[in-house]
Motif scaffolding. Structure first.
Motif, PDB file in Angstrom:
ATOM      1  N   ALA A   1       0.813  -1.128   0.206  1.00  0.00           N
ATOM      2  CA  ALA A   1       0.076  -0.122  -0.071  1.00  0.00           C
ATOM      3  C   ALA A   1       0.929   1.305   0.188  1.00  0.00           C
ATOM      4  CB  ALA A   1      -0.841   0.078   1.249  1.00  0.00           C
ATOM      5  N   ASN A   2       2.007   1.042   0.624  1.00  0.00           N
ATOM      6  CA  ASN A   2       2.798   2.280   0.810  1.00  0.00           C
ATOM      7  C   ASN A   2       3.722   2.486  -0.338  1.00  0.00           C
ATOM      8  OD1 ASN A   2       3.083   4.057   3.582  1.00  0.00           O
ATOM      9  ND2 ASN A   2       2.310   1.923   3.987  1.00  0.00           N
ATOM     10  N   VAL A   3       3.694   1.518  -1.514  1.00  0.00           N
ATOM     11  CA  VAL A   3       4.453   1.993  -2.540  1.00  0.00           C
ATOM     12  C   VAL A   3       3.356   2.804  -3.458  1.00  0.00           C
ATOM     13  CG1 VAL A   3       5.096   1.035  -4.788  1.00  0.00           C
ATOM     14  CG2 VAL A   3       5.447  -0.159  -2.683  1.00  0.00           C
ATOM     15  N   PHE A   4       1.946   2.873  -3.320  1.00  0.00           N
ATOM     16  CA  PHE A   4       1.151   3.590  -4.085  1.00  0.00           C
ATOM     17  C   PHE A   4       0.912   4.860  -3.268  1.00  0.00           C
ATOM     18  CE2 PHE A   4      -0.177  -0.771  -5.338  1.00  0.00           C
ATOM     19  CZ  PHE A   4      -0.415  -0.508  -6.656  1.00  0.00           C
ATOM     20  N   VAL A   5       1.328   4.817  -2.014  1.00  0.00           N
ATOM     21  CA  VAL A   5       1.497   6.125  -1.193  1.00  0.00           C
ATOM     22  C   VAL A   5       2.222   7.074  -1.856  1.00  0.00           C
ATOM     23  CG1 VAL A   5       1.560   7.424   1.020  1.00  0.00           C
ATOM     24  CG2 VAL A   5      -0.022   5.326   0.643  1.00  0.00           C
ATOM     25  N   ALA A   6       3.672   6.436  -1.836  1.00  0.00           N
ATOM     26  CA  ALA A   6       4.753   7.099  -2.324  1.00  0.00           C
ATOM     27  C   ALA A   6       4.623   7.819  -3.691  1.00  0.00           C
ATOM     28  CB  ALA A   6       6.081   6.059  -2.476  1.00  0.00           C
ATOM     29  N   VAL A   7       3.967   7.056  -4.625  1.00  0.00           N
ATOM     30  CA  VAL A   7       3.638   7.421  -6.002  1.00  0.00           C
ATOM     31  C   VAL A   7       2.656   8.778  -5.628  1.00  0.00           C
ATOM     32  CG1 VAL A   7       2.583   7.157  -8.131  1.00  0.00           C
ATOM     33  CG2 VAL A   7       4.103   5.230  -7.100  1.00  0.00           C
ATOM     34  N   GLY A   8       1.628   8.587  -5.022  1.00  0.00           N
ATOM     35  CA  GLY A   8       0.846   9.603  -4.634  1.00  0.00           C
ATOM     36  C   GLY A   8       1.308  10.776  -4.203  1.00  0.00           C
ATOM     37  N   TYR A   9       2.179  10.809  -3.395  1.00  0.00           N
ATOM     38  CA  TYR A   9       2.822  11.981  -2.702  1.00  0.00           C
ATOM     39  C   TYR A   9       3.570  12.632  -4.045  1.00  0.00           C
ATOM     40  CZ  TYR A   9       3.065  11.070   2.134  1.00  0.00           C
ATOM     41  OH  TYR A   9       2.771  10.997   3.374  1.00  0.00           O
ATOM     42  N   LEU A  10       4.297  12.003  -4.974  1.00  0.00           N
ATOM     43  CA  LEU A  10       4.740  12.745  -6.170  1.00  0.00           C
ATOM     44  C   LEU A  10       3.783  13.107  -7.237  1.00  0.00           C
ATOM     45  CD1 LEU A  10       7.617   9.951  -6.856  1.00  0.00           C
ATOM     46  CD2 LEU A  10       7.912  12.561  -5.622  1.00  0.00           C
ATOM     47  N   VAL A  11       2.760  12.711  -7.202  1.00  0.00           N
ATOM     48  CA  VAL A  11       1.614  13.148  -8.074  1.00  0.00           C
ATOM     49  C   VAL A  11       1.017  14.322  -7.508  1.00  0.00           C
ATOM     50  CG1 VAL A  11      -0.827  12.394  -8.874  1.00  0.00           C
ATOM     51  CG2 VAL A  11       1.035  10.660  -9.079  1.00  0.00           C
ATOM     52  N   MET A  12       0.645  14.384  -6.349  1.00  0.00           N
ATOM     53  CA  MET A  12       0.213  15.331  -5.665  1.00  0.00           C
ATOM     54  C   MET A  12       1.053  16.532  -5.740  1.00  0.00           C
ATOM     55  SD  MET A  12      -3.087  15.043  -4.831  1.00  0.00           S
ATOM     56  CE  MET A  12      -3.095  16.379  -3.444  1.00  0.00           C
ATOM     57  N   ALA A  13       2.409  16.337  -5.451  1.00  0.00           N
ATOM     58  CA  ALA A  13       3.393  17.536  -5.426  1.00  0.00           C
ATOM     59  C   ALA A  13       3.521  18.275  -6.570  1.00  0.00           C
ATOM     60  CB  ALA A  13       4.702  16.921  -5.241  1.00  0.00           C
ATOM     61  N   GLN A  14       3.281  17.531  -7.696  1.00  0.00           N
ATOM     62  CA  GLN A  14       3.319  17.999  -9.208  1.00  0.00           C
ATOM     63  C   GLN A  14       2.162  18.813  -9.449  1.00  0.00           C
ATOM     64  OE1 GLN A  14       6.416  18.225  -9.844  1.00  0.00           O
ATOM     65  NE2 GLN A  14       6.544  17.314 -11.807  1.00  0.00           N
ATOM     66  N   LEU A  15       0.896  18.072  -9.064  1.00  0.00           N
ATOM     67  CA  LEU A  15      -0.248  18.744  -9.108  1.00  0.00           C
ATOM     68  C   LEU A  15      -0.618  20.259  -8.225  1.00  0.00           C
ATOM     69  CD1 LEU A  15      -2.755  15.824  -8.805  1.00  0.00           C
ATOM     70  CD2 LEU A  15      -2.317  17.169 -11.053  1.00  0.00           C
ATOM     71  N   GLY A  16      -0.056  20.196  -7.146  1.00  0.00           N
ATOM     72  CA  GLY A  16       0.193  21.269  -6.531  1.00  0.00           C
ATOM     73  C   GLY A  16       1.105  22.223  -7.131  1.00  0.00           C
ATOM     74  N   GLN A  17       2.206  22.158  -7.688  1.00  0.00           N
ATOM     75  CA  GLN A  17       3.127  23.067  -8.306  1.00  0.00           C
ATOM     76  C   GLN A  17       2.490  23.320  -9.773  1.00  0.00           C
ATOM     77  OE1 GLN A  17       6.097  23.708  -7.348  1.00  0.00           O
ATOM     78  NE2 GLN A  17       6.477  25.283  -9.056  1.00  0.00           N
ATOM     79  N   ARG A  18       1.649  22.688 -10.303  1.00  0.00           N
ATOM     80  CA  ARG A  18       0.996  22.694 -11.611  1.00  0.00           C
ATOM     81  C   ARG A  18      -0.405  23.727 -11.470  1.00  0.00           C
ATOM     82  NH1 ARG A  18      -0.177  20.472 -16.926  1.00  0.00           N
ATOM     83  NH2 ARG A  18      -1.112  22.031 -17.902  1.00  0.00           N
ATOM     84  N   PHE A  19      -1.232  23.422 -10.405  1.00  0.00           N
ATOM     85  CA  PHE A  19      -2.594  23.785 -10.363  1.00  0.00           C
ATOM     86  C   PHE A  19      -2.380  24.607  -9.013  1.00  0.00           C
ATOM     87  CE2 PHE A  19      -3.345  20.227 -12.686  1.00  0.00           C
ATOM     88  CZ  PHE A  19      -3.816  20.837 -13.870  1.00  0.00           C
ATOM     89  N   GLY A  20      -1.658  24.731  -8.076  1.00  0.00           N
ATOM     90  CA  GLY A  20      -1.509  25.489  -7.200  1.00  0.00           C
ATOM     91  C   GLY A  20      -1.648  24.609  -5.746  1.00  0.00           C
ATOM     92  N   ARG A  21      -0.785  24.801  -4.626  1.00  0.00           N
ATOM     93  CA  ARG A  21      -0.813  24.101  -3.470  1.00  0.00           C
ATOM     94  C   ARG A  21      -2.022  24.286  -2.724  1.00  0.00           C
ATOM     95  NH1 ARG A  21       4.398  23.497  -5.086  1.00  0.00           N
ATOM     96  NH2 ARG A  21       5.726  25.498  -4.655  1.00  0.00           N
ATOM     97  N   ARG A  22      -2.617  25.508  -2.581  1.00  0.00           N
ATOM     98  CA  ARG A  22      -3.921  25.704  -1.841  1.00  0.00           C
ATOM     99  C   ARG A  22      -4.999  24.997  -2.560  1.00  0.00           C
ATOM    100  NH1 ARG A  22      -7.762  29.700  -2.517  1.00  0.00           N
ATOM    101  NH2 ARG A  22      -8.769  30.343  -0.252  1.00  0.00           N
ATOM    102  N   ARG A  23      -5.229  24.954  -3.711  1.00  0.00           N
ATOM    103  CA  ARG A  23      -6.388  24.522  -4.461  1.00  0.00           C
ATOM    104  C   ARG A  23      -6.269  23.054  -4.255  1.00  0.00           C
ATOM    105  NH1 ARG A  23      -7.011  25.905 -10.833  1.00  0.00           N
ATOM    106  NH2 ARG A  23      -7.352  27.678  -9.574  1.00  0.00           N
ATOM    107  N   MET A  24      -5.151  22.239  -4.448  1.00  0.00           N
ATOM    108  CA  MET A  24      -5.108  20.867  -4.164  1.00  0.00           C
ATOM    109  C   MET A  24      -5.254  20.533  -2.715  1.00  0.00           C
ATOM    110  SD  MET A  24      -4.893  20.079  -7.057  1.00  0.00           S
ATOM    111  CE  MET A  24      -4.894  18.183  -6.621  1.00  0.00           C
ATOM    112  N   LEU A  25      -4.959  21.265  -1.761  1.00  0.00           N
ATOM    113  CA  LEU A  25      -5.101  20.946  -0.339  1.00  0.00           C
ATOM    114  C   LEU A  25      -6.769  21.160  -0.202  1.00  0.00           C
ATOM    115  CD1 LEU A  25      -2.272  22.713   1.253  1.00  0.00           C
ATOM    116  CD2 LEU A  25      -2.689  20.281   1.076  1.00  0.00           C
ATOM    117  N   VAL A  26      -7.367  21.890  -0.740  1.00  0.00           N
ATOM    118  CA  VAL A  26      -8.828  22.091  -0.259  1.00  0.00           C
ATOM    119  C   VAL A  26      -9.411  21.113  -0.906  1.00  0.00           C
ATOM    120  CG1 VAL A  26     -10.744  23.666  -1.271  1.00  0.00           C
ATOM    121  CG2 VAL A  26      -8.786  24.692  -0.332  1.00  0.00           C
TER     122      VAL A  26
END
Length: 450
Positions: A298-323
């Motif tokens: 499960a944590n392999v998928f979580v690690a990938v999820g971290y990187l995906v969310m980090a890039q989405l935050g850089q692309r669309f805004g960290r605040r927006r993705m956290l909301v």
């Protein structure tokens, strides 16, 4: 003027990490890996052996609660460490604070592996476990409060999201590493009854590995240079006390907003990642080895999820993705958690699939934990250089105190629902607080860290 750790040009697309900056980033990733290997030792390595530190015939719910409290005290020690080492990092330097903090954490981990059990010293054994985990938590709080701001200050603006995601992804990699160590240990020291080899001595091996990792980190981090941004503010007038500065004016408003956001984030991670191992094994009754292996995957998928969310935050805004993450935590994560519990109860009774249990567990973890790939970058960008380590460390860690007692909230909620489903209430609460906390803050991806 000191040389910056990142190569900065007028064209953002040409910005890249210099060799010293790469060492700083690798050091932060390594440090977070060691930190989370150590912090989840009680959850992964000690949960199957908690009987070693308690009387026979202790109820399963009490045994699970002891595991939770061991982790909770570790987490509660972290804000104390953030206050102490954040001040050291803001006044004397990020590098020095990191080295002291990791040395202390490694010593506590080594001592844990040497503890006698209940049969030798009675309840004093569990008291020493709790004490060492709290003190170790203090030192752990100093590691990321110092090393992560140093790495982020070394990174060009356009790479900060990726760097933050890489640092965050080191956490599930730490969890994966400890799961592998425990799984290998199970092969020659099986877990089971209080007299089984793992309960009697095998649990010590992961703690010795954790101490060795801390020593390895210390050797590596000696090559990391101090933050250029910190060196620049050294030449200016520094606040007499970073903590006092942090608790006044605009810094205080920023800190309160970060604390609200992080309280929500901690509730969700406690209710899913922290509660799940003991819930599935000690309470519902699935084999520890199967739970450990499933959470490793499960944590392999979580690690990938971290990187995906980090890039989405850089692309669309960290605040927006956290909301957005707060919203889907409320709407989707409880469904995955209910499915996991129902299937686990069936599997424990011989009428369900452990594989399906772990599929649902993976979905719940990815939904609730992946947004942490944005968190460090966002918080570090919220604070000025002179209070950045203190602001980041305290904002990240102090918020864990209320969620850190999640085991007691779960016990209290049993008056309203079965114990197995109580984490759902905390998941929903965490999602709501995350969304509100993010909405109350600004977007930070264009912030300057100089």
């Amino acid at each position: 003027m000191p040389t910056d750790l990142s190569d900065r040009t007028n064209d953002p697309e040409q910005q890249r990490l210099s060799p010293p900056a790469k060492r700083a980033v690798k050091g932060a990733c390594f440090g977070f890996f060691v930190d989370y290997f150590d912090i989840y030792l009680p959850v992964v390595a000690l949960t199957p052996a908690i009987a070693y530190f308690q009387a026979q015939h202790t109820p399963a719910s009490v045994a699970a609660t002891l595991s939770y409290v061991t982790l909770a005290l570790t987490l509660i020690g972290r804000p104390v460490g953030a206050i102490i080492f954040g001040r050291i990092a803001d006044i004397t330097g990020r590098r020095r604070a990191t080295l002291i903090a990791v040395a202390g954490a490694g010593a506590c981990t080594l001592l844990m592996g040497l503890l006698p059990g209940y049969a030798t010293i009675g309840w004093l054994s569990i008291i020493l476990v709790l004490l060492l985990r709290f003190v170790g938590g203090v030192f752990m709080g100093g590691e990321y409060s110092s090393a992560n701001p140093l790495a982020m200050e070394a990174s060009p603006k356009r790479l900060r999201g990726l760097v933050g995601g890489m640092i965050a992804a080191s956490y599930p990699l730490g969890y994966i590493a400890i799961s592998i160590v425990v799984a290998i240990t199970f092969q020659f020291a099986p877990a089971g009854s209080p007299d089984s080899p793992y309960v009697q001595w095998g649990w010590r091996i992961p703690f010795f590995v954790g101490a060795a990792l801390s020593a390895w980190f210390l050797l590596y981090y000696r090559k990391v240079e101090e933050s250029a941004a910190f060196k620049r503010v050294q030449g200016a007038e520094k606040p007499k006390s970073p903590l006092r500065e942090l608790l006044t004016g605009e810094h205080r408003r920023k800190l309160l907003q970060v604390l609200l956001l992080m309280t929500g984030m901690w509730f969700t991670v406690q209710a899913t990642l922290s509660a799940t191992p003991a819930l599935l094994s000690a309470v519902i009754g699935l084999p520890s080895t199967e739970v450990n292996t499933g959470l490793l995957v499960a944590n392999v998928f979580v690690a990938v999820g971290y990187l995906v969310m980090a890039q989405l935050g850089q692309r669309f805004g960290r605040r927006r993705m956290l909301v957005l993450s707060g919203i889907w935590t409320v709407l989707l994560a409880p469904l995955a958690f209910v499915a996991m519990v129902r299937e686990a109860i069936g599997a424990a009774a011989g009428d369900g699939s452990t594989l399906l249990v772990m599929v649902y567990a993976t979905a719940a973890l990815v939904l609730t934990v992946s947004p942490w790939g944005i968190v460090s970058t966002y918080i570090i960008e919220r604070f000025a250089t002179g209070v950045r380590a203190s602001g980041y460390g305290i904002g990240y860690s102090l918020a864990v105190i209320i969620p850190g007692f999640y085991a007691f909230y779960m016990l209290g909620l049993t008056r309203l629902m079965p114990y197995e489903y109580t984490p759902i209430v905390l998941i929903v609460l965490g999602g709501v607080l995350t969304a509100i906390g993010a909405l109350r803050g600004p977007e930070t991806r264009d912030a300057d860290l100089d």
